[in-house]
Design an enzyme around this catalytic site. Structure first.
Site, PDB file in Angstrom:
ATOM      1  N   SER A 168      -9.290  10.687   9.683  1.00  0.00           N
ATOM      2  CA  SER A 168      -8.958   9.639   8.672  1.00  0.00           C
ATOM      3  C   SER A 168      -7.500   9.891   8.332  1.00  0.00           C
ATOM      4  O   SER A 168      -6.519   8.983   8.216  1.00  0.00           O
ATOM      5  CB  SER A 168      -9.647   9.287   7.530  1.00  0.00           C
ATOM      6  OG  SER A 168      -9.788  10.129   6.742  1.00  0.00           O
ATOM      7  N   LEU A 169      -7.174  10.914   7.577  1.00  0.00           N
ATOM      8  CA  LEU A 169      -5.742  11.389   7.196  1.00  0.00           C
ATOM      9  C   LEU A 169      -4.951  11.438   8.455  1.00  0.00           C
ATOM     10  O   LEU A 169      -3.671  10.789   8.463  1.00  0.00           O
ATOM     11  CB  LEU A 169      -5.673  12.778   6.576  1.00  0.00           C
ATOM     12  CG  LEU A 169      -6.597  13.194   5.401  1.00  0.00           C
ATOM     13  CD1 LEU A 169      -6.268  14.526   4.889  1.00  0.00           C
ATOM     14  CD2 LEU A 169      -5.710  12.207   4.111  1.00  0.00           C
ATOM     15  N   LEU A 225     -17.003  12.583  -3.936  1.00  0.00           N
ATOM     16  CA  LEU A 225     -16.936  13.349  -2.430  1.00  0.00           C
ATOM     17  C   LEU A 225     -17.159  15.068  -2.704  1.00  0.00           C
ATOM     18  O   LEU A 225     -16.364  15.663  -3.544  1.00  0.00           O
ATOM     19  CB  LEU A 225     -15.535  13.195  -1.701  1.00  0.00           C
ATOM     20  CG  LEU A 225     -15.695  13.674  -0.171  1.00  0.00           C
ATOM     21  CD1 LEU A 225     -16.687  13.342   0.522  1.00  0.00           C
ATOM     22  CD2 LEU A 225     -14.094  13.605   0.184  1.00  0.00           C
ATOM     23  N   ALA A 227      -0.541   6.055   4.822  1.00  0.00           N
ATOM     24  CA  ALA A 227      -0.045   5.189   5.816  1.00  0.00           C
ATOM     25  C   ALA A 227       1.128   4.362   5.654  1.00  0.00           C
ATOM     26  O   ALA A 227       2.278   4.104   6.275  1.00  0.00           O
ATOM     27  CB  ALA A 227      -1.339   4.077   6.324  1.00  0.00           C
ATOM     28  N   THR A 284     -16.385  17.767   0.018  1.00  0.00           N
ATOM     29  CA  THR A 284     -15.995  17.720   1.130  1.00  0.00           C
ATOM     30  C   THR A 284     -16.977  18.124   2.551  1.00  0.00           C
ATOM     31  O   THR A 284     -17.514  19.347   2.110  1.00  0.00           O
ATOM     32  CB  THR A 284     -14.595  18.423   1.399  1.00  0.00           C
ATOM     33  OG1 THR A 284     -14.260  18.660   2.572  1.00  0.00           O
ATOM     34  CG2 THR A 284     -14.737  19.679   0.652  1.00  0.00           C
ATOM     35  N   HIS A 320     -18.710   5.813   2.010  1.00  0.00           N
ATOM     36  CA  HIS A 320     -17.461   6.667   2.021  1.00  0.00           C
ATOM     37  C   HIS A 320     -16.182   6.004   2.908  1.00  0.00           C
ATOM     38  O   HIS A 320     -15.134   6.224   2.301  1.00  0.00           O
ATOM     39  CB  HIS A 320     -18.137   8.083   2.748  1.00  0.00           C
ATOM     40  CG  HIS A 320     -16.811   9.046   2.862  1.00  0.00           C
ATOM     41  ND1 HIS A 320     -15.872   9.356   1.617  1.00  0.00           N
ATOM     42  CD2 HIS A 320     -15.888   9.563   3.748  1.00  0.00           C
ATOM     43  CE1 HIS A 320     -14.867  10.314   2.037  1.00  0.00           C
ATOM     44  NE2 HIS A 320     -14.991  10.386   3.276  1.00  0.00           N
ATOM     45  N   ARG A 373     -21.278  12.947  10.872  1.00  0.00           N
ATOM     46  CA  ARG A 373     -21.591  12.428   9.513  1.00  0.00           C
ATOM     47  C   ARG A 373     -22.658  11.412   9.593  1.00  0.00           C
ATOM     48  O   ARG A 373     -23.754  11.536   8.736  1.00  0.00           O
ATOM     49  CB  ARG A 373     -20.393  11.839   8.668  1.00  0.00           C
ATOM     50  CG  ARG A 373     -19.410  12.885   8.279  1.00  0.00           C
ATOM     51  CD  ARG A 373     -17.937  12.258   7.649  1.00  0.00           C
ATOM     52  NE  ARG A 373     -17.364  13.164   7.222  1.00  0.00           N
ATOM     53  CZ  ARG A 373     -16.075  12.978   6.830  1.00  0.00           C
ATOM     54  NH1 ARG A 373     -15.510  11.869   6.521  1.00  0.00           N
ATOM     55  NH2 ARG A 373     -15.233  14.012   6.539  1.00  0.00           N
ATOM     56  N   GLY A 398      -0.178   4.648  -0.087  1.00  0.00           N
ATOM     57  CA  GLY A 398      -0.859   5.774   0.420  1.00  0.00           C
ATOM     58  C   GLY A 398      -0.115   6.322   1.406  1.00  0.00           C
ATOM     59  O   GLY A 398       1.027   5.936   1.723  1.00  0.00           O
ATOM     60  N   GLY A 418       0.855  -1.300   0.056  1.00  0.00           N
ATOM     61  CA  GLY A 418       0.265   0.006   0.067  1.00  0.00           C
ATOM     62  C   GLY A 418       0.988   1.231  -0.190  1.00  0.00           C
ATOM     63  O   GLY A 418       1.742   1.508   0.996  1.00  0.00           O
TER      64      GLY A 418
END
Lengths: 567, 248
Positions: free
Chosen positions: A384-385, A242, A14, A244, A344, A276, A12, A10
Site C-alpha cells: 500500500s505504501l 494496527l 500519494a 503490524t 483495515h 491477510r 498523505g 490529500g
C-alpha cells in the site's frame, strides 16, 4: 475565486509525491483537511515492498517475482499491466526516498533492511523498525517543504465541480477562517485515502471516511471493486489499533485458547505468513468455533512475540511494544498481545487507469482512494505504501503531460455554481431535521460490521442493503448544531456522511451481487472462486436519479493465467 | 455505581467571538477502564455538544493531532487513559504558548514556521548513487530518537522559554535539526549552525528539561540542543584556527 494549475486534495504520501513531482513546472496547491504530517500514511508500520535483493535470503528476487506474488495475492483480479508498472517502479521509488533522506533501518553492509511479509516469495519489505509510514511521510513532507509546495492545511474539500465530462476544480471549506472557497484548476488530483471509518471496527484514522471517493462518485466517476475490503488479522483488542504484519514477519505466532498455533490447520506451509484475507478468515473461524479467549472487550486470540526475545522486540518492533503497553496494558516481551481481525484497507475506490486518469477529464486519483487496480481482491502487506508513492509519481507525470497539451481553460461558472449548491446544502443541514448525524453514522458502521464483514451470506447482505437504504432516507433529516464554518467538526462530519453512505451502499451492493469467493470477499453460500462468471471488476456508477448502476469489466491479463491460489 | 462518573471541564473560547471570555464547559460522562481522554471527547461531541472543537485523527499516538493540556500537563488525548487519574474531574485546556482558534484547537503556524526555519530536509551535494546511500546500522541508530518525533508540539506547550520568547526556535525544531546534523548522509556544513547561534536559537534553552517530560514519544530535545551547542562550539574553534576550509 482561487486559481491554480493543479489542485491536489490529500496530504498523505500519494498527494505529497504528486505535488513534489509537479511543483517545479506548475502552480500547485496541496489541500489537506488535516496538516499533511497528520495524514494516515503516518500510521503504516511494517514496510514497503521492492525487489532490492538486499536480504541474504532474497538475492534471487526480481520485480517480476514481486509482480507474480502481487497478482496471486490479488486472487487474479488485479490488472496485470498495472502491477508490472508498480513492481518495476518500486525499486526506483525506494532508492529515491532514501536519497531524499528516508531513515530506513540498515543491514550490517549498510543497505536498506528487508523483512519477510505475507504472501511474498522473498523477504522484500523495506522498513524502518515498525514506523515505516512515519518515516516515509516525514521524508516526503520534508521534500515538499524544501521545494516550497503551497499547502492549504485544514481546508476540507466538500465537492468536485464537474460539467460536460470535465473537472473544473473543487469547493473547499477553510476551517480556520470559516469560509467557503471555490478553487478553479486545470487539473484536480484526489489522494484522499481509504474509507475504513465506514466500518465500526477499523484500524483507520478518524479522517479516513471515503469522502473523496464519494465526491468523485457524486461527480459521475465510477467506484470500482468496492466489495473488496481488507480485514487485517491482527488489531489490538478494544481500540483496534494496527499490530503490524511485521510481528509475524519477524516470527510471531498466533495462538488460540487451547494453546495451539492454529494456522497449522489452515495453511500448514505459510502458517502465520499466509496473505491477510486467509489469516483473517482463520482467526474468525477460531473465534466462531469456541477457540477464542474472551473478556469484557470481546473475543480474541493471542499474538505471541515472547520467543523473539526482548532485544529483537525493542529493535524491530518498538512501536508495537509501546502501543501494547499504552493501549492494552500488555508488555509483549512478557505477555501475548490480545488481537482480533477488523477492517483495515480499501482495495476498491475511484476507478482509474494505469496513468491515474478517470472517466472525468482533468480529474485524477492516486493512493488508497483510487482503484487502478493493483491489489485486486486482496492487497499484500507492504504494497500500500508502494502504491501511494508510485501512483502519486505517475499521476504527476500524467498531469504534467495533460497540462502541456491542454487547450480548454476551466470555467469559473461551474465552480461558482457548485459553491452556491454547497452553501444551500450547509444551510439546510443546520436549518431543519431531527436526526443526529452521529446516530445515523453509528447505524451505518454497525450495519457494515454486522452484514458485510469477513464472512458474507446472501441473507445478511440483503438485510444490510435494506438497512443502508433506510439510513440514506434518514440522512435527509440530519441536523447539526451550528452552520458556522470554522472548526465545526460536526458539520464537516455531516457533509462527509453522505459520501460514507454512498460508499457503504456500493460495498454492500457489490458484495451481494458477487456470487463467488475471491480474495477478501468470502461468501459462505458461494465458497469457490468462479472465474467463468466473476473474473471481472465491479463498477458502480451514480444513475440520473442518484441510484447506483452496476456494470462489470474484465481485468487486464498479460502473462499470468489465473491458477488456483495455494500457499 | 456512581464513582465511575467523571466530570470533564473543557476550556471554551472562540477567536471569532473575542468579546466572549474563555470559560469552562462541564460534561458528566461515565467512564469504563481503558477509555482514553480522546474517546471521551469524541463521545461528548457526538452525543452532548456538537460545537466542541478539538483536533484528532489516528487515535494511536502516531499522528500528533490531539496535543492538549490534561489536568495541568501537556499530552496526547488519545494516549491518556482516564481511569488512572485520582481525581474524578478532568480539566482539558488548549496547549499553552499558542493562540487559540477555537476551544482546544490552537494556531500551530508559529510551530511550523520554526520547523521550516531549520531547513528540515536532507541536504546533499554529492551525486546520488545508483542504489541506496550506504549507512551503517550504527550511524542509523544515532538518529533514532530524533526520527521518532511526531511534531505534536507537546514540547512547545511545556517550554518555559517559549512562554517569554515567542521567537525561540524551540525543542521540536532542534530535535529535527539534530536528526539531520547527525545523519551520515546529510552534507550540510557545520556553519549552518550559525543561523541559530543566538538567544532565540541554541542559547535560548534554559535546560529545564520540561520538553523531555512532555514528549509522548520518548524524544529528548534537550539532548539535541546540547549536542548542537557542542557542534557549534567545535566549529567556532576550528574556524578560529582556520581549519574549516573544506567544510562543504
Amino acid at each position: 475565486m482561487i486559481h491554480h494549475d493543479v489542485v491536489i486534495v490529500g496530504g498523505g504520501l500519494a498527494g505529497l509525491r504528486a505535488a513534489v513531482g509537479l511543483c517545479d513546472r506548475h502552480d500547485v496547491a496541496l489541500v489537506s483537511k488535516v496538516h499533511p504530517i497528520r495524514s494516515h500514511s503516518i500510521a503504516a508500520q511494517g514496510g514497503i515492498n521492492a525487489a532490492l535483493g538486499n536480504n541474504p535470503d532474497a538475492r534471487d528476487d526480481t520485480w517480476e517475482k514481486h509482480t507474480f506474488d502481487t497478482i496471486k495475492g490479488s486472487d487474479y483480479l488485479a490488472d496485470q499491466d498495472a502491477v508490472e508498472i508498480m513492481c518495476k517502479e518500486a525499486i526506483n521509488v525506494v532508492y529515491e526516498m532514501d536519497h531524499w533522506g528516508c531513515p530506513f533501518s540498515r543491514f550490517p553492509d549498510g543497505t536498506i533492511c528487508q523483512r519477510p511479509f505475507g504472501g511474498a516469495g522473498f523477504p522484500r519489505t523495506c522498513y524502518s523498525a515498525d514506523l515505516t509510514g512515519h518515516v516515509l511521510l516525514n521524508t516526503l513532507y520534508e521534500r515538499a517543504v524544501a521545494k516550497g509546495v503551497r499547502v492549504y492545511a485544514e481546508y476540507v474539500a466538500v465537492a468536485l465541480a464537474a460539467e460536460d465530462g470535465t473537472c473544473h476544480g473543487v469547493v473547499l471549506i477553510d476551517q480556520v477562517r470559516g469560509t467557503i472557497i471555490p478553487v478553479l484548476a486545470k487539473a484536480t488530483l484526489f489522494a484522499t485515502g481509504g474509507y475504513g471509518r465506514v466500518y465500526f471496527h477499523s484500524t483507520n484514522a478518524l479522517i479516513n471516511n471515503g469522502s473523496g471517493i464519494g465526491m468523485a462518485y457524486a461527480a459521475g466517476v465510477p467506484m470500482k471493486d468496492m466489495e473488496f475490503v481488507q480485514f487485517h488479522p491482527t488489531t489490538l483488542l478494544g481500540t483496534n489499533i494496527l499490530m503490524t504484519e511485521a510481528c509475524r514477519g519477524e516470527g510471531g505466532y498466533l495462538i488460540n485458547n487451547k494453546g495451539e498455533r492454529f494456522m497449522e490447520r489452515y495453511v500448514p506451509k505459510a502458517m502465520e505468513l499466509a496473505p491477510r484475507d486467509i489469516v483473517s478468515r482463520s482467526i474468525q473461524t477460531e473465534i466462531e468455533t469456541g477457540n477464542a479467549f474472551e473478556n469484557e472487550q470481546g473475543l480474541y486470540v493471542h499474538l505471541d512475540l515472547r520467543h523473539l526475545g526482548e532485544r529483537m522486540i525493542l529493535e524491530r518492533l518498538p512501536g508495537i511494544r509501546r502501543i501494547s503497553i499504552d493501549f492494552a496494558g500488555v508488555d509483549p516481551v512478557r505477555e501475548p498481545i490480545p488481537i482480533m481481525p477488523c477492517q483495515h484497507y480499501s482495495m476498491g475506490g475511484i476507478d482509474t487507469n494505469t496513468r491515474g486518469e478517470t472517466t472525468l477529464k482533468a480529474f485524477y486519483a492516486a493512493g488508497e482512494c483510487a482503484c487502478v487496480s493493483v491489489h485486486g481482491g486482496n492487497r499484500l502487506g507492504g504494497n500500500s505504501l508502494l502504491d501511494t508513492i508510485v501512483f502519486g509519481k505517475i499521476c504527476a507525470a500524467s498531469i504534467d503531460e495533460f497540462l502541456r497539451e491542454q487547450r480548454r481553460a476551466p470555467v469559473e461558472g461551474v465552480v461558482a455554481r457548485k459553491k452556491e449548491e454547497m452553501e444551500i446544502k450547509i444551510r439546510k443541514l443546520s436549518d431543519s431535521g431531527n436526526e443526529s448525524p452521529f446516530r445515523v453514522l453509528d447505524d451505518l458502521r454497525k450495519t457494515m460490521d454486522e452484514c458485510v464483514g469477513i464472512f458474507r451470506t446472501e441473507g445478511e447482505l440483503e438485510a444490510g442493503l435494506e438497512r443502508v437504504l433506510a439510513i440514506r432516507e434518514r440522512y435527509r433529516r440530519v441536523k447539526v448544531s451550528s452552520s458556522a464554518l470554522h472548526m465545526n467538526y460536526e458539520l464537516i462530519g455531516a457533509l462527509e456522511l453522505e459520501s460514507m453512505i454512498d460508499v457503504g451502499h456500493a460495498i454492500t451492493l457489490g458484495a451481494l451481487l458477487r456470487r463467488e469467493s475471491r480474495g477478501a470477499h468470502f461468501r459462505r453460500d458461494y465458497t469457490k472462486r468462479n472465474d467463468q462468471d466473476w473474473l471481472k471488476h465491479t463498477l458502480v456508477t451514480r444513475g440520473a436519479g442518484g441510484e447506483p448502476f452496476v456494470s462489470y469489466r474484465p481485468p487486464v491479463i498479460t502473462r499470468y493465467q489465473p491458477m488456483e491460489r495455494v500457499y | 455505581m456512581t464513582d465511575d462518573i467523571y466530570t470533564f471541564k473543557v476550556l471554551r473560547y472562540d477567536a471569532k467571538e473575542p468579546e466572549k471570555e474563555a470559560a469552562f464547559s462541564s460534561y458528566r460522562v461515565r467512564v469504563i477502564p481503558g477509555l482514553t481522554v480522546l474517546t471521551v471527547l469524541l463521545r461528548i461531541r457526538d452525543e452532548l455538544d456538537g460545537t466542541l472543537a478539538f483536533r484528532s485523527s489516528c487515535r494511536a499516538a502516531t499522528c500528533g493531532s490531539c496535543a492538549m493540556v490534561i489536568n495541568g500537563k501537556p499530552g496526547l488525548a488519545c494516549r491518556t487513559q482516564v481511569a488512572p487519574f485520582e481525581s474524578r474531574t478532568i480539566v482539558l485546556e488548549p496547549l499553552p504558548n499558542f493562540e487559540i482558534i477555537r476551544d482546544l484547537v490552537v494556531d500551530m503556524a508559529p510551530f511550523w514556521n520554526m520547523y521550516e526555519r531549520i531547513s528540515p530536509y536532507l541536504i546533499r551535494h554529492s551525486p546520488a548513487p545508483e542504489k541506496e546511500i550506504i549507512q551503517s546500522p550504527e550511524d542509523r541508530k544515532r538518529i533514532d530518537q530524533f526520527v521518532n518525533c511526531i511534531l505534536c508540539a507537546c514540547c512547545y506547550g511545556a517550554c518555559e522559554v517559549m512562554r517569554r520568547e515567542p521567537d525561540y526556535v524551540g525543542p521540536a525544531a532542534f530535535a529535527k535539526l539534530q536528526r539531520f546534523m547527525l545523519d551520515s548522509r546529510d552534507e550540510r556544513p557545520d556553519r549552518f549552525l550559525e543561523s541559530v547561534n543566538n538567544g532565540q536559537g541554541l542559547w535560548g534553552c534554559d535546560t529545564l528539561l520540561r520538553c523531555i517530560d512532555a514528549c509522548p514519544k520518548e524524544v529528548r530535545p534537550t539532548d539535541a540542543i546540547v549536542g548542537l551547542r557542542k557542534s557549534l562550539v567545535k566549529y567556532r574553534i576550528k574556524r578560529a584556527f582556520g581549519m574549516d576550509g573544506h567544510e562543504d
